[in-house]
Design a protein around this motif. Structure first.
Motif: not given
Ligand code: ACO
Length: 316
Positions: A31, A35, A39, A116, A155, A194, A208-209, A246, A248, A304-305
């Motif tokens: 990573t 990135w 993100r 969360c 990652r 999740l 994530g998405r 996040n 965003r 959250g989850a």
């Molecule tokens: N570094 C580099 N590249 C990465 C990483 C990283 N750390 N992680 C993923 N990628 C890559 C992926 O493999 C993917 O590659 P590909 O296009 O070749 O397949 C690309 O980056 C895009 O991945 P996406 O998952 O589509 O990225 P996105 O813009 O959706 O961001 C993220 C991912 C940050 C996880 C986002 O979706 C998010 O924040 N989602 C909400 C998650 C969240 O809030 N979870 C907490 C819940 S709270 C609880 O109860 C615990």
């Protein structure tokens, strides 16, 4: 249930000293700082030491909140710890915190897991119990050692989470900081998005998405519903303390609610997502930075989850 006489009397927080930056993470997983920042908005997170347990972090935050409130441990008769990373499955972290703080035996102590949204679930539970008149002073704590359930080779999740704790003391209102209302929700149909599945690889796994989209909608719904219930326009909210998952997600929420981002408390750049600890950690920081002024109305909003979500309104 309406409990207009219960207030937040004090806040406290505790974060482990060890900082793990994006640059350091990029040495162990594929990573980059760029990135992660683009993100998520996260730049670094805190990681608890081997012996720095959830209960120790929770007690430190609780002690700080009691000092802030000017309330003695002997006055506490209810402790709720919201956590998905208790020290052990039993006894409850809240009982360990009780012992660490010297809270008397007549207190009720238990843990609660709503991921969360856990802090808001705990706050609503404590508010209702205090509103019943059977308890007088509650310690409501969100504490997590998420570093123990993160797959440090994945990652897509390991960059998001961190450790820490935050706490509030609830008690009879002294004229300020009253809880005006709360709303909790859950959508078990999305439970599979999740979680930490049982098995040899017992780590956080998520889609994530999908979560991103649902999180924005759920937080907007939770915010709008509570504002409507209290006849308030979004623009009347001086400060929003959202769950720190996040940047965003927070930016989208701000846009949908028609509020400038400056009204949102954001500290995920330094802590990442600390799950149940995130709102009380951010609230304590906001109060100490003078961002919460007497007469202001603050909105808490989380998801959250579960998926669980919820909102709260506090008039300072
Ligand atoms: N570094 C580099 N590249 C990465 C990483 C990283 N750390 N992680 C993923 N990628 C890559 C992926 O493999 C993917 O590659 P590909 O296009 O070749 O397949 C690309 O980056 C895009 O991945 P996406 O998952 O589509 O990225 P996105 O813009 O959706 O961001 C993220 C991912 C940050 C996880 C986002 O979706 C998010 O924040 N989602 C909400 C998650 C969240 O809030 N979870 C907490 C819940 S709270 C609880 O109860 C615990």
């Amino acid at each position: 249930m309406d409990s207009p006489d219960i207030a937040i009397l004090g806040t406290g927080a505790h974060a482990p000293a060890k900082i793990l930056t994006n640059h350091e993470l990029a040495r162990t997983v594929e990573t980059t700082d760029e990135w992660i920042v683009t993100r998520t908005g996260i730049r670094e997170r805190r990681i608890a030491g081997k012996n720095e347990t959830t209960s120790l972090m929770a007690a430190a935050a609780g002690r700080a909140a009691l000092a802030d409130a000017g309330i003695e441990a002997a006055q506490v008769d209810l402790i709720i710890v919201a956590t998905l990373t208790p020290d052990v499955p039993m006894p409850a972290t809240a009982c360990l915190v009780q012992h660490l703080l010297g809270v008397p035996a007549r207190a009720a102590c238990f843990d609660l897991n709503a991921a969360c949204s856990g802090f808001l679930y705990a706050l609503d539970t404590a508010w209702a119990l205090l509103g019943s008149g059977r308890y007088r002073h509650a310690l409501v704590i969100g504490a997590e050692k998420l570093s123990t359930i993160v797959d440090w080779t994945d990652r897509s999740t390991c960059v998001l989470f961190g450790d820490g704790a935050g706490a509030v003391v609830l008690g009879p209102a002294r004229g300020t900081a009253k809880i005006l209302g709360m709303r909790l929700y859950a959508e078990g149909a999305h439970a599979g998005l999740l979680g930490v599945p049982r098995g040899p690889r017992s780590y956080i796994q998520m889609k994530g998405r999908e979560i991103f989209k649902i999180a924005v909608r759920e937080m907007e719904d939770a915010a709008r519903e509570i504002l409507e219930q209290h006849g308030l326009a979004a623009t009347s909210i001086a400060c929003v303390v959202p769950h720190q998952a996040n940047l965003r997600i927070i930016e989208s929420l701000a846009q949908y609610l028609g509020l400038p981002l400056e009204r949102f408390v954001v500290n995920l750049d330094r802590y990442g997502n600390t799950s149940a600890a995130s709102i009380p950690l951010a609230l304590d920081e906001a109060r100490r930075a003078g961002r919460v002024r007497p007469g202001d109305t603050t909105l808490f909003v989380a998801f959250g989850a579960g998926l669980t979500y919820g909102s709260a309104l506090v008039r300072w």
